[in-house]
Design a protein around this motif. Structure first.
Motif, mmCIF file in Angstrom:
data_model
loop_
_atom_site.group_PDB
_atom_site.id
_atom_site.type_symbol
_atom_site.label_atom_id
_atom_site.label_comp_id
_atom_site.label_asym_id
_atom_site.label_seq_id
_atom_site.Cartn_x
_atom_site.Cartn_y
_atom_site.Cartn_z
ATOM 1 N N TRP A 158 3.802 33.776 38.980
ATOM 2 C CA TRP A 158 4.555 32.251 38.929
ATOM 3 C C TRP A 158 4.879 32.032 37.709
ATOM 4 C CZ3 TRP A 158 4.268 27.278 36.975
ATOM 5 C CH2 TRP A 158 5.250 26.389 37.662
ATOM 6 N N PHE A 159 3.509 32.034 36.750
ATOM 7 C CA PHE A 159 3.951 31.740 35.447
ATOM 8 C C PHE A 159 4.895 32.526 34.643
ATOM 9 C CE2 PHE A 159 -0.455 29.680 35.577
ATOM 10 C CZ PHE A 159 -0.095 28.416 35.368
ATOM 11 N N ALA A 160 4.594 33.996 34.647
ATOM 12 C CA ALA A 160 5.543 34.923 33.940
ATOM 13 C C ALA A 160 6.852 34.609 34.578
ATOM 14 C CB ALA A 160 4.960 36.424 34.286
ATOM 15 N N ALA A 161 7.227 34.365 35.638
ATOM 16 C CA ALA A 161 8.698 34.282 36.112
ATOM 17 C C ALA A 161 9.221 33.057 35.501
ATOM 18 C CB ALA A 161 8.705 34.184 37.627
ATOM 19 N N GLY A 162 8.310 32.025 35.326
ATOM 20 C CA GLY A 162 9.106 30.786 34.608
ATOM 21 C C GLY A 162 9.244 30.943 33.120
ATOM 22 N N VAL A 163 8.961 31.584 32.433
ATOM 23 C CA VAL A 163 9.010 31.720 30.921
ATOM 24 C C VAL A 163 10.323 31.496 30.340
ATOM 25 C CG1 VAL A 163 8.620 33.232 28.987
ATOM 26 C CG2 VAL A 163 6.863 33.157 30.576
ATOM 27 N N ASP A 164 11.154 32.245 30.789
ATOM 28 C CA ASP A 164 12.538 32.067 30.449
ATOM 29 C C ASP A 164 13.167 30.875 30.310
ATOM 30 O OD1 ASP A 164 15.372 33.816 29.002
ATOM 31 O OD2 ASP A 164 15.847 32.433 30.911
ATOM 32 N N ALA A 165 12.983 30.188 31.501
ATOM 33 C CA ALA A 165 13.769 28.951 31.693
ATOM 34 C C ALA A 165 12.811 27.741 31.056
ATOM 35 C CB ALA A 165 13.434 28.457 33.432
ATOM 36 N N PHE A 166 11.472 27.986 30.990
ATOM 37 C CA PHE A 166 10.599 27.079 30.393
ATOM 38 C C PHE A 166 11.051 26.823 28.936
ATOM 39 C CE2 PHE A 166 6.671 25.828 27.859
ATOM 40 C CZ PHE A 166 6.222 24.720 28.575
ATOM 41 N N PHE A 167 11.420 27.849 27.993
ATOM 42 C CA PHE A 167 11.652 27.993 26.940
ATOM 43 C C PHE A 167 13.451 27.950 26.752
ATOM 44 C CE2 PHE A 167 7.474 29.996 26.225
ATOM 45 C CZ PHE A 167 7.042 29.046 25.371
ATOM 46 N N ALA A 168 14.279 27.825 27.376
ATOM 47 C CA ALA A 168 15.332 28.086 27.542
ATOM 48 C C ALA A 168 15.800 29.314 26.599
ATOM 49 C CB ALA A 168 16.272 26.917 27.123
ATOM 50 N N ALA A 169 14.980 30.351 27.053
ATOM 51 C CA ALA A 169 14.953 31.500 25.781
ATOM 52 C C ALA A 169 16.255 32.266 25.835
ATOM 53 C CB ALA A 169 13.739 32.308 26.128
ATOM 54 N N HIS A 170 17.254 32.157 26.943
ATOM 55 C CA HIS A 170 18.344 32.892 26.978
ATOM 56 C C HIS A 170 19.254 32.237 25.926
ATOM 57 C CE1 HIS A 170 18.615 29.358 29.764
ATOM 58 N NE2 HIS A 170 19.674 29.635 29.765
ATOM 59 N N LEU A 171 19.062 30.997 25.468
ATOM 60 C CA LEU A 171 20.071 30.524 24.493
ATOM 61 C C LEU A 171 19.765 30.771 23.174
ATOM 62 C CD1 LEU A 171 20.123 26.920 26.413
ATOM 63 C CD2 LEU A 171 21.711 28.755 26.610
ATOM 64 N N PRO A 172 20.821 30.637 22.262
ATOM 65 C CA PRO A 172 20.789 31.218 21.003
ATOM 66 C C PRO A 172 19.801 30.193 20.230
ATOM 67 C CG PRO A 172 23.109 31.010 21.440
ATOM 68 C CD PRO A 172 22.388 30.534 22.661
ATOM 69 N N GLY A 173 18.715 30.990 19.335
ATOM 70 C CA GLY A 173 18.029 30.240 18.586
ATOM 71 C C GLY A 173 16.562 29.545 19.358
ATOM 72 N N ASN A 174 16.534 30.132 20.563
ATOM 73 C CA ASN A 174 15.227 29.482 21.536
ATOM 74 C C ASN A 174 14.494 31.010 21.743
ATOM 75 O OD1 ASN A 174 16.185 27.143 21.542
ATOM 76 N ND2 ASN A 174 16.748 27.217 23.674
ATOM 77 N N HIS A 262 11.964 24.042 18.996
ATOM 78 C CA HIS A 262 12.315 22.995 18.370
ATOM 79 C C HIS A 262 11.283 22.456 17.449
ATOM 80 C CE1 HIS A 262 15.590 23.763 21.002
ATOM 81 N NE2 HIS A 262 16.415 23.023 20.384
ATOM 82 N N ALA A 263 10.139 23.266 17.217
ATOM 83 C CA ALA A 263 8.750 22.673 16.516
ATOM 84 C C ALA A 263 9.126 21.932 15.151
ATOM 85 C CB ALA A 263 7.901 23.818 16.349
ATOM 86 N N ARG A 264 9.913 22.291 14.212
ATOM 87 C CA ARG A 264 10.006 21.636 13.241
ATOM 88 C C ARG A 264 10.834 20.391 13.342
ATOM 89 N NH1 ARG A 264 11.673 26.084 8.241
ATOM 90 N NH2 ARG A 264 9.643 27.183 8.222
ATOM 91 N N GLN A 265 11.950 20.391 13.986
ATOM 92 C CA GLN A 265 12.348 19.396 14.389
ATOM 93 C C GLN A 265 11.729 18.074 15.248
ATOM 94 O OE1 GLN A 265 15.981 19.918 16.789
ATOM 95 N NE2 GLN A 265 16.815 17.771 16.732
ATOM 96 N N LEU A 266 10.931 18.624 15.991
ATOM 97 C CA LEU A 266 9.852 17.731 16.746
ATOM 98 C C LEU A 266 8.801 17.013 15.940
ATOM 99 C CD1 LEU A 266 8.815 16.393 19.125
ATOM 100 C CD2 LEU A 266 7.522 18.397 19.862
ATOM 101 N N THR A 267 8.415 17.851 15.050
ATOM 102 C CA THR A 267 7.268 17.457 13.904
ATOM 103 C C THR A 267 8.087 16.391 13.084
ATOM 104 O OG1 THR A 267 6.338 19.598 14.253
ATOM 105 C CG2 THR A 267 5.631 18.085 12.254
ATOM 106 N N ALA A 268 9.213 16.876 12.776
ATOM 107 C CA ALA A 268 9.834 15.761 11.613
ATOM 108 C C ALA A 268 10.315 14.470 12.418
ATOM 109 C CB ALA A 268 11.191 16.325 11.282
ATOM 110 N N ASP A 269 10.419 14.336 13.704
ATOM 111 C CA ASP A 269 11.008 13.144 14.477
ATOM 112 C C ASP A 269 9.526 12.145 14.651
ATOM 113 O OD1 ASP A 269 13.435 13.628 14.506
ATOM 114 O OD2 ASP A 269 13.601 14.618 16.363
ATOM 115 N N LEU A 270 8.525 13.062 14.884
ATOM 116 C CA LEU A 270 7.099 12.410 15.162
ATOM 117 C C LEU A 270 6.838 11.746 13.968
ATOM 118 C CD1 LEU A 270 5.304 14.960 17.392
ATOM 119 C CD2 LEU A 270 6.417 12.778 18.154
ATOM 120 N N ARG A 271 6.838 12.478 12.824
ATOM 121 C CA ARG A 271 6.381 11.841 11.623
ATOM 122 C C ARG A 271 7.214 10.611 11.383
ATOM 123 N NH1 ARG A 271 5.287 15.108 6.001
ATOM 124 N NH2 ARG A 271 4.721 13.143 4.580
#
Length: 282
Positions: A158-174, A262-271
């Protein structure tokens, strides 16, 4: 190792406390199945920049004890507040991801603002993603029950099947490395079936519609356009509209796992959000 006891039942809960003790306090609450490790791309840079970054492993997750009971929203919220009491923090920014947003909202509405100054809700499932009186457009509960059966039969698949959708990894930059995916799946599987089903039950029952209007602190809502776990319109956009002081930041192509993609963007927004509280902006 740093542990504290749940104020509810004495369950031993693990936490990390990084950065200077005098820095602005950010308290992180993770997604379902994952411990404090999910926040590494936010906690490390913020702690290095002088912020005090605290994160707990939810009961049954990570290094915390795994009791049979206590997997309900009130208990989980009390566990979070117990950490604030244990560390005697003030003016904290509570930051939750996914179901963690429910825990931080309930922590505030249940315990008040004596220790909490701001909330950040990242890819939240709040106010709820399953059909209920307050969330009539949510997923059919029958679909959730069927998915529970799939989950119980083979959690690893179940976890393995959901990875692509979780990260939207099919989209450029993800793109996310296979090594990181394997690491995260291992972390998810370290949460046992009792705790995993317990937290799934919390998600299925979540309906914060009535209490969100009473959240009387500034709220940052961060959400991705391509979050299939918590579609933007019914979660992030809705929350930002109903809390009295909400700010919505939408990440293009962001999925549920935007804390990585989007780690850097999230970190900057949190800061920026934490710093707004330091300058007295409300």
């Amino acid at each position: 190792m740093p542990y504290y006891e749940s104020p509810v039942d004495g369950t031993r809960l693990y936490y990390v406390d990084h950065g200077p003790a005098t820095g602005p306090v950010a308290v992180f609450v993770a997604s379902a199945y994952i411990g404090h490790e999910m926040w590494e791309y936010q906690m490390l840079p913020l702690a290095e920049a002088g912020y005090r970054c605290v994160a707990l492993d939810r009961r049954g997750h990570g290094r915390s004890d795994a009791p049979w009971s206590g997997y309900d929203l009130d208990t989980l919220a009390d566990d979070v507040h117990g950490l604030l009491d244990h560390l005697d923090v003030r003016e904290a920014t509570l930051i939750g991801h996914s179901i963690g947003t429910g825990e931080v909202v309930r922590c505030l509405t249940r315990h008040g603002t004596a220790r909490v100054a701001r909330l950040a809700l990242v890819a939240g499932v709040s106010p709820g993603v399953v059909r209920s009186p307050g969330t009539p457009d949510g997923v059919d509960p029958a679909v959730v029950r069927a998915d529970d059966e799939v989950f119980l039969r083979d959690r690893a698949a179940w976890f393995a099947a959901g990875v692509d959708a979780f990260f939207a990894a099919h989209l450029p930059g993800n793109e996310v490395s296979p090594e990181y995916v394997r690491y995260l799946l291992d972390r998810c599987m370290s949460t046992g079936p009792r705790a995993a089903m317990g937290i799934r039950g919390v998600v299925a029952a979540l309906d914060l519609t009535a209490e969100l209007p009473s959240v009387d602190v500034p709220v940052l809502v961060v959400h991705g356009t391509d979050d299939t776990s918590a579609p933007l319109a019914g979660t992030g956009e809705r929350v930002a509209k109903v809390v009295p002081d909400g700010t919505l930041k939408v990440y293009e192509r962001g999925g549920h796992g935007l804390f990585v993609t989007h780690a850097r963007q999230l970190t900057a927004d949190l800061r920026e959000f934490i710093d707004a509280g330091r300058t007295g902006a409300r």
